[in-house]
Design an enzyme around this catalytic site. Structure first.
Site, PDB file in Angstrom:
ATOM      1  N   ASN A   7       2.409 -12.887  26.160  1.00 41.45           N
ATOM      2  CA  ASN A   7       1.687 -11.985  25.260  1.00 41.45           C
ATOM      3  C   ASN A   7       1.158 -12.785  24.064  1.00 41.45           C
ATOM      4  O   ASN A   7       1.936 -13.390  23.329  1.00 41.45           O
ATOM      5  CB  ASN A   7       2.638 -10.864  24.812  1.00 41.45           C
ATOM      6  N   ASP A   9      -0.738 -11.629  21.495  1.00 37.78           N
ATOM      7  CA  ASP A   9      -1.142 -10.803  20.341  1.00 37.78           C
ATOM      8  C   ASP A   9      -0.967 -11.526  19.012  1.00 37.78           C
ATOM      9  O   ASP A   9      -1.793 -11.412  18.111  1.00 37.78           O
ATOM     10  CB  ASP A   9      -0.288  -9.527  20.263  1.00 37.78           C
ATOM     11  N   HIS A  10       0.152 -12.242  18.877  1.00 32.67           N
ATOM     12  CA  HIS A  10       0.450 -12.782  17.539  1.00 32.67           C
ATOM     13  C   HIS A  10      -0.335 -14.038  17.195  1.00 32.67           C
ATOM     14  O   HIS A  10      -0.377 -14.436  16.033  1.00 32.67           O
ATOM     15  CB  HIS A  10       1.959 -12.934  17.347  1.00 32.67           C
ATOM     16  N   ARG A  18      -6.470 -13.945   8.049  1.00 34.96           N
ATOM     17  CA  ARG A  18      -7.545 -14.535   7.236  1.00 34.96           C
ATOM     18  C   ARG A  18      -8.925 -14.049   7.664  1.00 34.96           C
ATOM     19  O   ARG A  18      -9.922 -14.555   7.167  1.00 34.96           O
ATOM     20  CB  ARG A  18      -7.502 -16.066   7.344  1.00 34.96           C
ATOM     21  N   HIS A  43      -2.384  -6.586  23.799  1.00 41.44           N
ATOM     22  CA  HIS A  43      -2.393  -5.173  23.432  1.00 41.44           C
ATOM     23  C   HIS A  43      -3.587  -4.939  22.514  1.00 41.44           C
ATOM     24  O   HIS A  43      -3.603  -5.437  21.387  1.00 41.44           O
ATOM     25  CB  HIS A  43      -1.067  -4.854  22.719  1.00 41.44           C
ATOM     26  N   ARG A  45      -5.037  -2.626  20.200  1.00 42.29           N
ATOM     27  CA  ARG A  45      -4.579  -1.436  19.474  1.00 42.29           C
ATOM     28  C   ARG A  45      -5.771  -0.699  18.879  1.00 42.29           C
ATOM     29  O   ARG A  45      -6.799  -1.290  18.565  1.00 42.29           O
ATOM     30  CB  ARG A  45      -3.623  -1.826  18.352  1.00 42.29           C
ATOM     31  N   ARG A  49      -5.525  -4.366  14.861  1.00 42.69           N
ATOM     32  CA  ARG A  49      -4.859  -5.222  13.872  1.00 42.69           C
ATOM     33  C   ARG A  49      -4.718  -6.667  14.332  1.00 42.69           C
ATOM     34  O   ARG A  49      -4.557  -7.557  13.533  1.00 42.69           O
ATOM     35  CB  ARG A  49      -3.490  -4.655  13.502  1.00 42.69           C
ATOM     36  N   GLU A  70      -2.410  -4.077  27.676  1.00 39.91           N
ATOM     37  CA  GLU A  70      -1.567  -2.997  27.150  1.00 39.91           C
ATOM     38  C   GLU A  70      -2.446  -2.117  26.282  1.00 39.91           C
ATOM     39  O   GLU A  70      -3.193  -2.628  25.439  1.00 39.91           O
ATOM     40  CB  GLU A  70      -0.451  -3.562  26.272  1.00 39.91           C
ATOM     41  N   THR A 100       5.552  -2.836  15.496  1.00 44.05           N
ATOM     42  CA  THR A 100       5.338  -3.169  16.905  1.00 44.05           C
ATOM     43  C   THR A 100       5.695  -1.932  17.720  1.00 44.05           C
ATOM     44  O   THR A 100       6.150  -0.931  17.170  1.00 44.05           O
ATOM     45  CB  THR A 100       6.171  -4.396  17.311  1.00 44.05           C
ATOM     46  N   THR A 101       5.469  -1.986  19.029  1.00 45.32           N
ATOM     47  CA  THR A 101       5.742  -0.815  19.871  1.00 45.32           C
ATOM     48  C   THR A 101       7.229  -0.475  19.797  1.00 45.32           C
ATOM     49  O   THR A 101       8.060  -1.251  20.242  1.00 45.32           O
ATOM     50  CB  THR A 101       5.329  -1.119  21.332  1.00 45.32           C
ATOM     51  N   GLU A 151       7.449  -0.799  33.124  1.00 47.76           N
ATOM     52  CA  GLU A 151       7.943  -1.934  32.345  1.00 47.76           C
ATOM     53  C   GLU A 151       9.044  -1.378  31.460  1.00 47.76           C
ATOM     54  O   GLU A 151       8.795  -0.480  30.648  1.00 47.76           O
ATOM     55  CB  GLU A 151       6.835  -2.559  31.488  1.00 47.76           C
ATOM     56  N   HIS A 191       9.883  -6.944  25.566  1.00 48.30           N
ATOM     57  CA  HIS A 191      10.027  -6.559  24.163  1.00 48.30           C
ATOM     58  C   HIS A 191      11.308  -7.130  23.565  1.00 48.30           C
ATOM     59  O   HIS A 191      12.410  -6.764  23.983  1.00 48.30           O
ATOM     60  CB  HIS A 191      10.017  -5.041  23.948  1.00 48.30           C
ATOM     61  N   GLY A 192      11.117  -8.037  22.635  1.00 45.28           N
ATOM     62  CA  GLY A 192      12.260  -8.614  21.926  1.00 45.28           C
ATOM     63  C   GLY A 192      13.010  -9.667  22.732  1.00 45.28           C
ATOM     64  O   GLY A 192      14.081 -10.119  22.302  1.00 45.28           O
ATOM     65  N   GLY A 213       6.176 -12.307  24.020  1.00 45.56           N
ATOM     66  CA  GLY A 213       5.186 -12.773  23.060  1.00 45.56           C
ATOM     67  C   GLY A 213       5.761 -13.435  21.829  1.00 45.56           C
ATOM     68  O   GLY A 213       5.628 -14.642  21.628  1.00 45.56           O
TER      69      GLY A 213
HETATM   70  N1  PXP Z   1       5.710  -5.531  26.505  1.00 46.46           N
HETATM   71  C1  PXP Z   1       5.111  -4.556  25.788  1.00 46.46           C
HETATM   72  C2  PXP Z   1       4.691  -3.311  26.476  1.00 46.46           C
HETATM   73  C3  PXP Z   1       4.878  -4.730  24.401  1.00 46.46           C
HETATM   74  O1  PXP Z   1       4.274  -3.733  23.702  1.00 46.46           O
HETATM   75  C4  PXP Z   1       5.259  -5.938  23.800  1.00 46.46           C
HETATM   76  C5  PXP Z   1       4.995  -6.161  22.333  1.00 46.46           C
HETATM   77  O2  PXP Z   1       3.627  -6.123  22.089  1.00 46.46           O
HETATM   78  C6  PXP Z   1       5.849  -6.931  24.596  1.00 46.46           C
HETATM   79  C7  PXP Z   1       6.082  -6.696  25.944  1.00 46.46           C
HETATM   80  C8  PXP Z   1       6.230  -8.271  24.050  1.00 46.46           C
HETATM   81  O3  PXP Z   1       7.213  -8.134  23.075  1.00 46.46           O
HETATM   82  P1  PXP Z   1       7.633  -9.391  22.202  1.00 46.46           P
HETATM   83  O4  PXP Z   1       6.436  -9.772  21.373  1.00 46.46           O
HETATM   84  O5  PXP Z   1       8.761  -8.863  21.381  1.00 46.46           O
HETATM   85  O6  PXP Z   1       8.033 -10.471  23.140  1.00 46.46           O
END
Ligand code: PXP
Length: 240
Positions: A7, A9-10, A18, A43, A45, A49, A70, A100-101, A151, A191-192, A213
């Protein structure tokens, strides 16, 4: 062993801090694939963001593995998904104020709305995954909707503050996976998850893909820091 969906996203979160062009999530996706990522996840959104529509469109062309989009089950996102055609879509809940989700999708209370979105994605050839808590009633609701995947939200496992709770949450995930597979679903999780807690989840029987991610982007920032500083010192000396 499950495959890894990275993932990104970050990477986009850093760019948006910035409102600039770096770091580019497209470059991150290419490097993630070079590193062995089996899929790229992002994702988009509603509040944009981090990931932007431009990112999803470019990634669709560039990703060589598979692209997992996502998104919330909204008309706006559905239109984008039907246009871009990711390899699969993961429907997630979305609240503007959340960092976050925060929890899984409440499939069982939103059957009618979700059925419409799942059907429209699937009839356009896009497989659907539903991001849910590992609860039997949510698994059964996902099976009723004929989603291809669930998931499992691994947040409760990841946030466990002691070993007994972590073990209990791991068992909940393993039991959920068994129930989901018996109901005809394929199972992903995320997630996490971190370098320290991922292995027991990876060992759950039938687990297909882990979407990870934050911990990967965090480590990338640190393992890359020494080189980045060295290169800036060179740039200051005119050898950039
Ligand atoms: N799966 C889903 C559905 C998520 O929304 C996220 C966070 O965006 C992740 C996985 C990845 O989570 P993490 O960034 O905590 O690894």
């Amino acid at each position: 062993m499950p495959t890894l969906g990275v993932n990104i996203d970050h990477i986009a979160t850093i760019r948006q801090a910035r409102q600039t062009v770096e770091p580019d999530p497209i470059a991150a996706a290419v490097l993630a694939e070079l590193g062995g990522a089996d899929g790229i996840t992002m994702h988009l959104r509603e509040d944009r963001r981090h990931i932007q529509e431009r990112d999803v469109r470019l990634l669709r062309q560039i990703v060589r593995t598979h692209l997992n989009l996502e998104m919330a089950a909204t008309e706006e996102m559905l239109a984008i998904a039907l246009d871009i055609k990711p390899d699969y879509v993961t429907l997630v809940p979305e609240r503007r104020e959340e960092v976050t989700t925060e929890g899984g999708l409440d499939v069982s209370s939103n059957i009618a709305r979700l059925k419409d979105v799942v059907d429209r994605l699937q009839s356009n050839g896009i497989p659907v995954s539903l991001f849910i808590d590992p609860e039997l009633y949510q698994v059964m609701a996902a099976a009723n909707l004929k989603a291809q995947f669930v998931e499992f939200h691994t947040g409760r496992y990841a946030e466990a503050t002691n070993e007994a709770t972590r073990q209990k949450e791991l068992e909940v995930l393993a039991k959920g996976a068994k129930q989901a597979i018996a109901a005809g679903l394929r199972v992903n999780a995320g997630h996490g998850l971190t370098y320290w807690n991922v292995y027991p989840v990876a060992c759950i029987e039938g687990m297909e893909e882990l979407n990870i991610g934050h911990t990967i982007v965090s480590r990338a920032a640190l393992v890359g820091m020494e080189r980045a500083v060295r290169e800036m010192k060179q740039a200051i000396r005119g050898n950039g």
